[in-house]
Motif scaffolding. Structure first.
Motif, short mmCIF file in Angstrom:
data_model
loop_
_atom_site.label_atom_id
_atom_site.label_comp_id
_atom_site.label_asym_id
_atom_site.label_seq_id
_atom_site.Cartn_x
_atom_site.Cartn_y
_atom_site.Cartn_z
N LYS A 214 18.78 58.86 54.12
CA LYS A 214 19.18 57.68 53.35
C LYS A 214 20.53 57.89 52.67
O LYS A 214 21.20 56.93 52.31
CB LYS A 214 18.11 57.35 52.31
CG LYS A 214 16.77 56.95 52.91
CD LYS A 214 15.74 56.71 51.82
CE LYS A 214 14.38 56.35 52.42
NZ LYS A 214 13.34 56.17 51.37
N HIS A 215 20.90 59.16 52.48
CA HIS A 215 22.18 59.48 51.85
C HIS A 215 23.21 59.92 52.90
O HIS A 215 24.28 60.44 52.54
CB HIS A 215 21.98 60.60 50.82
CG HIS A 215 21.17 60.19 49.64
ND1 HIS A 215 21.72 59.76 48.44
CD2 HIS A 215 19.82 60.11 49.47
CE1 HIS A 215 20.76 59.45 47.59
NE2 HIS A 215 19.59 59.65 48.19
N GLY A 216 22.86 59.74 54.17
CA GLY A 216 23.79 60.12 55.23
C GLY A 216 23.96 61.62 55.38
O GLY A 216 25.00 62.08 55.86
N ARG A 217 22.96 62.39 54.97
CA ARG A 217 23.07 63.86 55.00
C ARG A 217 21.93 64.45 55.83
O ARG A 217 20.89 63.83 56.05
CB ARG A 217 23.02 64.43 53.58
CG ARG A 217 24.03 63.85 52.61
CD ARG A 217 25.47 64.16 53.03
NE ARG A 217 25.76 65.58 52.95
CZ ARG A 217 26.25 66.19 51.88
NH1 ARG A 217 26.51 65.48 50.78
NH2 ARG A 217 26.53 67.48 51.89
N THR A 218 22.14 65.67 56.25
CA THR A 218 21.11 66.44 56.96
C THR A 218 21.09 67.85 56.41
O THR A 218 22.00 68.26 55.67
CB THR A 218 21.39 66.50 58.48
OG1 THR A 218 22.65 67.15 58.70
CG2 THR A 218 21.40 65.11 59.10
N ARG A 219 20.08 68.58 56.75
CA ARG A 219 20.00 69.98 56.34
C ARG A 219 19.68 70.84 57.56
O ARG A 219 19.24 70.34 58.60
CB ARG A 219 18.89 70.17 55.30
CG ARG A 219 17.49 69.86 55.84
CD ARG A 219 16.40 70.29 54.91
NE ARG A 219 15.08 69.84 55.38
CZ ARG A 219 13.92 70.28 54.89
NH1 ARG A 219 13.92 71.18 53.93
NH2 ARG A 219 12.78 69.81 55.35
N ARG A 220 19.89 72.11 57.42
CA ARG A 220 19.48 73.07 58.44
C ARG A 220 18.18 73.73 57.99
O ARG A 220 18.11 74.28 56.87
CB ARG A 220 20.54 74.13 58.65
CG ARG A 220 20.09 75.21 59.65
CD ARG A 220 21.05 76.39 59.69
NE ARG A 220 20.46 77.53 60.37
CZ ARG A 220 20.85 78.79 60.21
NH1 ARG A 220 21.84 79.06 59.38
NH2 ARG A 220 20.26 79.75 60.87
#
Length: 304
Positions: A214-220
């Motif tokens: 929703k914030h345009g982010r991803t994580r590893r």
């Protein structure tokens, strides 16, 4: 069938056999010898015209007929016990096993204090914490009489289950003390390092990933493990970061870990305690349920 020709004690024996799927364990549960239990199994097989238990690979397994008998048999015997039970029960004299299905959280928080409380109030009650395979499987175990209590997220359970709200949990971000991200913790610092994800099914995607999207982010996700018990050791010796239920995180008192609120909104979750209606009048089960509710911060209100 003429009930006068049936030894109804066989039903008690059959319940133990179906629960344990093991002749020796069922015998120990009822205080019978192994030959006596084997003889009772033969009589049950004759009564129901079915093998009931069959040999598998190194173990015994229930036949389809036996599986179909579990729930109605458990309901029937619960009703009989309710009729015959005395009006009050001295908890200190109970000798009973109560089976609880729950994941490692909340088991981490509850098992030690539960044992201590039972030693004070009902020392004859033994507790078996059964492996966690998801909420749906837990309800199936309650329905079949294979478990007495279950702790999980159980929204809007109807009959024949009872459900009471225990708590509302929130998440915390945890890392080792001295972690580079702890110096100025924010969203960028959080996502700069690989994360630990706890998933009993080996999934690599969790609720946090939906929130980040929703914030345009991803994580590893650098490590997926099946248990929260494994997380502190992983964090202590690496730059991994974990998001954990607040009650499952390492104690902040030991100074080995730093903890922060997530830098973006992440929905928490409720925790419920459930049982089958047939356990409503079981004093041992209800006593354990009350202790679990108190330990997890819940109030035992009217069950749905």
């Amino acid at each position: 069938m003429n009930l006068r020709s049936v030894d109804l004690n066989l039903l008690v024996v059959l319940e133990a056999l179906l629960d344990e799927a093991h002749v020796t364990r069922a015998a120990d549960r009822l205080g019978l010898s192994q030959p006596a239990m084997s003889n009772a199994l033969d009589r049950c097989r004759h009564l129901f015209r079915d093998p009931l238990l069959e040999r598998g690979r190194g173990t015994m397994r229930l036949t389809p007929k036996a599986e179909s008998l579990r729930a109605p048999l458990a309901n029937l015997l619960a009703e009989v016990r309710a009729v015959l039970a005395p009006p009050s029960t001295d908890l200190s004299t109970l000798a009973q096993t109560v089976r609880i299905v729950m994941a490692d959280f909340p088991a981490i928080a509850v098992t030690g204090p539960l044992h201590a409380a039972l030693q004070e109030t009902a020392p004859g009650i033994d507790v078996v914490v059964q492996p966690w395979h998801g909420a749906e499987a837990a309800l199936d175990q309650l329905a079949k009489g294979a478990a007495d209590l279950a702790v999980s997220i159980f929204p809007a359970l109807g009959a024949p289950f009872r459900c009471t709200h225990l708590l509302d949990e929130h998440y915390a971000v945890v890392m080792r003390e001295g972690h580079p991200a702890a110096r100025a913790f924010d969203l960028d610092a959080w996502l700069r390092y690989p994360h630990v994800l706890v998933s009993g099914r080996g999934e690599t995607h969790g609720a946090l990933d939906d929130a980040l999207r929703k914030h345009g982010r991803t994580r590893r996700v650098g490590m997926v493990v099946p248990s929260f018990v494994m997380v502190p050791a992983l964090l202590a010796n690496s730059d991994l970061i974990a998001m954990m239920p607040s009650r499952a995180r390492p104690s902040p008192d030991d100074g080995a870990f730093a903890s922060f609120m997530p830098p973006i909104p992440v929905d928490g979750f409720p925790l419920h305690l459930a049982w089958h209606a047939r356990r409503d009048d079981d004093p041992g089960v209800q006593h354990v349920a009350g202790i679990v509710a108190r330990l997890l911060g819940g109030e035992r209100g009217s069950a749905e």
